[in-house]
Scaffold this motif. Structure first.
Motif, short mmCIF file in Angstrom:
data_model
loop_
_atom_site.label_atom_id
_atom_site.label_comp_id
_atom_site.label_asym_id
_atom_site.label_seq_id
_atom_site.Cartn_x
_atom_site.Cartn_y
_atom_site.Cartn_z
N SER A 38 0.77 -1.32 0.12
CA SER A 38 0.13 0.09 -0.03
C SER A 38 1.01 1.34 -0.08
N LEU A 39 2.19 0.96 0.32
CA LEU A 39 3.13 2.27 0.49
C LEU A 39 4.62 1.69 -0.05
N VAL A 40 5.27 2.56 -0.94
CA VAL A 40 6.74 1.92 -0.96
C VAL A 40 7.44 3.16 -0.49
N ASP A 41 8.14 2.94 0.31
CA ASP A 41 9.29 4.01 0.95
C ASP A 41 10.64 3.64 0.80
N LEU A 42 11.12 3.87 -0.41
CA LEU A 42 12.78 3.74 -0.79
C LEU A 42 13.35 5.18 -0.88
N PRO A 43 14.83 4.89 -0.69
CA PRO A 43 15.50 6.21 -0.92
C PRO A 43 15.45 6.68 -2.35
N THR A 44 15.91 8.09 -2.52
CA THR A 44 16.08 8.44 -3.76
C THR A 44 17.08 7.60 -4.55
N GLY A 45 16.75 7.51 -5.79
CA GLY A 45 17.69 6.57 -6.91
C GLY A 45 17.56 5.10 -6.57
N ALA A 46 16.45 4.56 -5.87
CA ALA A 46 16.63 3.10 -5.63
C ALA A 46 15.80 2.30 -6.85
N GLY A 47 15.22 3.23 -7.60
CA GLY A 47 14.24 2.65 -8.63
C GLY A 47 12.77 2.39 -8.63
N LYS A 48 12.49 3.37 -7.69
CA LYS A 48 10.86 3.07 -7.13
C LYS A 48 10.05 3.37 -8.55
N THR A 49 10.45 4.14 -9.60
CA THR A 49 9.70 4.22 -10.89
C THR A 49 9.39 2.81 -11.48
N ASP A 50 10.40 1.98 -11.13
CA ASP A 50 10.41 0.62 -11.97
C ASP A 50 8.96 -0.12 -11.29
N LEU A 51 8.62 0.22 -10.24
CA LEU A 51 7.25 -0.45 -9.77
C LEU A 51 6.17 -0.36 -10.99
N ILE A 52 6.32 0.51 -11.90
CA ILE A 52 5.28 0.50 -13.01
C ILE A 52 5.64 -0.68 -13.64
N VAL A 53 6.95 -1.17 -14.01
CA VAL A 53 7.28 -2.27 -14.61
C VAL A 53 7.18 -3.63 -13.89
N ILE A 54 7.39 -3.59 -12.64
CA ILE A 54 6.90 -4.70 -12.01
C ILE A 54 5.63 -5.06 -12.00
N TRP A 55 4.62 -4.22 -11.62
CA TRP A 55 3.49 -4.35 -11.92
C TRP A 55 2.66 -4.70 -13.29
N LEU A 56 3.16 -4.15 -14.24
CA LEU A 56 2.92 -4.64 -15.64
C LEU A 56 3.35 -5.89 -15.85
N ILE A 57 4.63 -6.52 -15.43
CA ILE A 57 4.79 -7.80 -15.52
C ILE A 57 4.07 -8.82 -14.77
N ALA A 58 3.67 -8.39 -13.49
CA ALA A 58 2.92 -9.40 -12.72
C ALA A 58 1.34 -9.53 -13.08
N LEU A 59 0.92 -8.32 -13.82
CA LEU A 59 -0.36 -8.42 -14.18
C LEU A 59 -0.41 -9.29 -15.59
N ALA A 60 0.74 -9.23 -16.55
CA ALA A 60 0.78 -10.28 -17.46
C ALA A 60 0.80 -11.76 -17.02
N TRP A 61 1.82 -11.95 -15.86
CA TRP A 61 2.11 -13.16 -15.39
C TRP A 61 0.55 -13.78 -14.78
N TYR A 62 -0.15 -12.81 -14.35
CA TYR A 62 -1.58 -13.37 -13.77
C TYR A 62 -2.27 -13.58 -15.14
N GLY A 63 -2.30 -12.70 -16.26
CA GLY A 63 -2.93 -13.10 -17.37
C GLY A 63 -2.63 -14.38 -17.97
N HIS A 64 -1.54 -15.20 -17.74
CA HIS A 64 -0.88 -16.25 -18.05
C HIS A 64 -1.32 -17.41 -17.27
N ASN A 65 -1.48 -17.15 -15.96
CA ASN A 65 -1.84 -18.17 -15.03
C ASN A 65 -2.84 -17.94 -14.12
N ARG A 66 -4.13 -17.54 -14.78
CA ARG A 66 -5.07 -17.17 -13.90
C ARG A 66 -5.82 -18.21 -13.16
N SER A 67 -5.67 -19.49 -13.48
CA SER A 67 -6.16 -20.56 -12.72
C SER A 67 -5.44 -20.93 -11.54
#
Length: 124
Positions: A38-67
């Protein structure tokens, strides 16, 4: 393919030439297992923006493995209080969209199939 292999392959494809950091792999597992933060608290430069990539890949993983997988939220809410971060996120989203639209690699096609399986029609 394991979830870690799926994540690594797709992260490298979307963020070439970058490789995921250890915390990103752990975050992917949490999100893919139905435990998004619900909250991500990481220092500057840790790559927090990549949470978008993580979420997108997790969403695709779910799409392939819904069952076998826990549902992934279809919307990502990004709340920041700095204009420069909004611009950075906007730039990353545009890069991801361009990669998904322009790349014809097997890895990109696999990611797109996972995402398309969630729309109910199989459409991009």
């Amino acid at each position: 393919m394991t979830s870690f292999q799926f994540f690594d392959a797709h992260y490298r494809n979307l963020r070439n030439p970058l490789a995921p950091m250890t915390w990103m792999r752990r975050m992917f597992e949490d999100v893919a297992n139905g435990n998004p933060p619900s909250l991500v608290d990481l220092p500057t430069g840790a790559g927090k923006t990549d949470l978008i990539v993580i979420w997108l890949i997790a969403l695709a993983w779910y799409g392939h493995n819904r069952s076998d997988a826990n549902p992934i939220p279809r919307r990502l809410v990004w709340v920041v209080n700095r204009r420069v971060l909004v611009q950075q996120v906007h730039g990353m989203v545009n890069e991801l969209r361009n990669t998904l639209n322009e790349s014809d690699s097997d890895t990109t096609r696999e990611l797109k199939r996972g995402l398309q399986s969630l729309d109910g029609f199989g459409n991009p």
